[in-house]
Design an enzyme around this catalytic site. Structure first.
Site, PDB file in Angstrom:
ATOM      1  N   ALA A 155      32.559  14.113  60.037  1.00 22.38           N
ATOM      2  CA  ALA A 155      33.505  13.801  58.963  1.00 22.38           C
ATOM      3  C   ALA A 155      33.025  14.409  57.637  1.00 22.38           C
ATOM      4  CB  ALA A 155      33.718  12.304  58.868  1.00 22.38           C
ATOM      5  N   CYS A 156      33.054  13.640  56.570  1.00 20.67           N
ATOM      6  CA  CYS A 156      32.741  14.180  55.244  1.00 20.67           C
ATOM      7  C   CYS A 156      31.282  14.593  55.082  1.00 20.67           C
ATOM      8  CB  CYS A 156      33.102  13.159  54.168  1.00 20.67           C
ATOM      9  SG  CYS A 156      34.872  12.849  54.022  1.00 20.67           S
ATOM     10  N   SER A 157      30.423  14.196  56.001  1.00 24.41           N
ATOM     11  CA  SER A 157      29.010  14.573  55.938  1.00 24.41           C
ATOM     12  C   SER A 157      28.697  15.792  56.787  1.00 24.41           C
ATOM     13  CB  SER A 157      28.129  13.395  56.388  1.00 24.41           C
ATOM     14  OG  SER A 157      28.292  12.284  55.546  1.00 24.41           O
ATOM     15  N   SER A 158      29.712  16.446  57.326  1.00 27.44           N
ATOM     16  CA  SER A 158      29.487  17.557  58.248  1.00 27.44           C
ATOM     17  C   SER A 158      28.631  18.661  57.644  1.00 27.44           C
ATOM     18  CB  SER A 158      30.826  18.127  58.716  1.00 27.44           C
ATOM     19  OG  SER A 158      31.551  17.179  59.482  1.00 27.44           O
ATOM     20  N   SER A 335      34.021  17.516  53.867  1.00 24.33           N
ATOM     21  CA  SER A 335      32.649  18.028  53.922  1.00 24.33           C
ATOM     22  C   SER A 335      32.378  19.126  52.906  1.00 24.33           C
ATOM     23  CB  SER A 335      32.352  18.560  55.326  1.00 24.33           C
ATOM     24  OG  SER A 335      33.092  19.730  55.601  1.00 24.33           O
TER      25      SER A 335
END
Length: 374
Positions: A155-158, A335
């Protein structure tokens, strides 16, 4: 073990822009139509009327003023309320690969590298337009890169997780240089019909070149001193769309849970302390005092979250220079957000400057990358 450096970054920004005023106008017209359609149920108390949105509400809730999208068509039509993107033939370059190549070209040029210098490609993004073949392999072929490639999703931490993975491979000798791309077409999973989140996302693609520090060819480079990742399961940010959807009765219908949805207040309260503790613990582990940091490049989701996290880490309110924000112009680009901030606000720091690239989001997931200007 080899030292690792980020030697190039690139950003592809779609030309089309949606302002808050445009977004509010289309959403409010949609809400007005829905309220009129269900007027009897609303009057009977069986249905709540849809609330109207406003530019003031959006800026106060998020700090977002506009967003870039690959196509405005459909999004601003109250009868459609989602992007309309033409299907591409299987022998055509996919949209995700296309924007990845554009960002990658810029990053590789900045690093002074060619396709022959890259050993691997990682496509790290919150959504992928198909299950297989991997978008990363398509990008690899389009750029003429040998070696290997794969997709990943946290998700956004990819992107920060991708940096850790690439750094580990370079440190141990599995590769000498790796290209990571973050094609985020978030307009596709955004629910444009929901007042509480219709303003959140925007489209973009970022790219990062990582390589052995002793082989950097340009003056611009940041050594990756340390990486740290954390995950903790939560349903507070979720999207239920997936390949098993057609196997379940009623799931092919227009369902709210098949798009992005969240419990925003819970996310705020739970993620802020988690991220601040991760960053502070990571810095302490490396013997670095927060006061010694020159810059924080944080995930661009919500200005209030970033301001609070920055204050917890530095022990005071960070200045705009210390913690640059780009979400006012890009919105939440999943991300890619922290990488946009890093790419746009890293050239000016002097040699030896320390900073942290940090992202956080669904999972929950959070990644911290401590870097030093070479």
């Amino acid at each position: 073990m080899h030292r690792v450096a980020i030697s190039g970054t690139g950003i592809f920004t779609p030309e089309e822009v949606i302002t808050n005023a445009e977004l509010v106008a289309s959403y409010n017209e949609y809400a007005h139509r829905q309220n009129k359609l269900h007027a009897d149920a609303i009057e009977a108390g069986d249905r709540e009327p849809m609330a109207m949105s406003s530019e003031e509400f959006i800026v106060k809730a998020s700090g977002i003023e506009r967003r870039h999208v690959v196509s405005k068509f459909g999004i601003l039509d109250p009868g459609i309320m989602h992007p309309v993107l033409p299907e591409r033939a299987e022998d055509e370059l996919s949209l995700m690969a296309e924007i990845s190549v554009k960002a990658a070209d810029e990053a590789m040029k900045k690093a002074g590298l060619t396709a022959a210098d890259i050993d691997a490609v990682i496509c790290a993004a919150s959504n992928h337009e198909r299950a297989y073949p991997a978008v990363a392999i398509e990008v690899q072929q389009a750029l003429g890169i040998k070696g290997f490639a794969f997709d990943m999703n946290v998700a956004c931490s990819s992107a920060t997780f991708g940096i850790q993975l690439a750094s580990d491979m370079i440190r141990t000798g599995s590769a000498r240089a790796i290209l990571m791309v973050n094609p985020e077409i978030t307009s596709g999973h955004q629910e444009w019909r929901d007042r509480d989140c219709h303003f959140i996302f925007g489209d973009v693609c970022t790219a990062v070149v990582l390589q052995r520090a002793d082989e950097v060819k340009t003056d611009y480079a940041y050594e990756v001193l340390a990486t740290r990742c954390l995950t903790e399961f939560s349903n507070n940010i979720r999207n239920n769309n997936g390949f098993l959807r057609r196997t379940r009765e009623g799931h092919m219908a227009d369902r709210r849970d098949m798009q992005f949805h969240q419990e925003g207040r819970k996310v705020f309260k739970q993620v802020v302390p988690m991220v601040a503790e991760l960053m502070l613990g990571h810095l302490a582990e490396q013997g670095i005092e927060p006061q010694g940091l020159s810059r924080l490049w944080l995930h661009q989701a919500n200005k209030g979250m970033n301001d609070l996290i920055g204050s917890k880490v530095l022990g005071r309110e960070p200045s705009r220079e210390e913690q640059p924000n780009v979400l006012q112009d890009y919105a939440n680009t999943s991300s890619a957000g922290s990488i946009i901030a890093f790419s746009k606000f890293s050239d000016d720091l002097p040699t030896g400057s320390l900073g942290v690239i940090c992202s956080f989001g669904a999972g929950y997931s959070a990644g911290s990358v401590i870097v030093r200007k070479l």
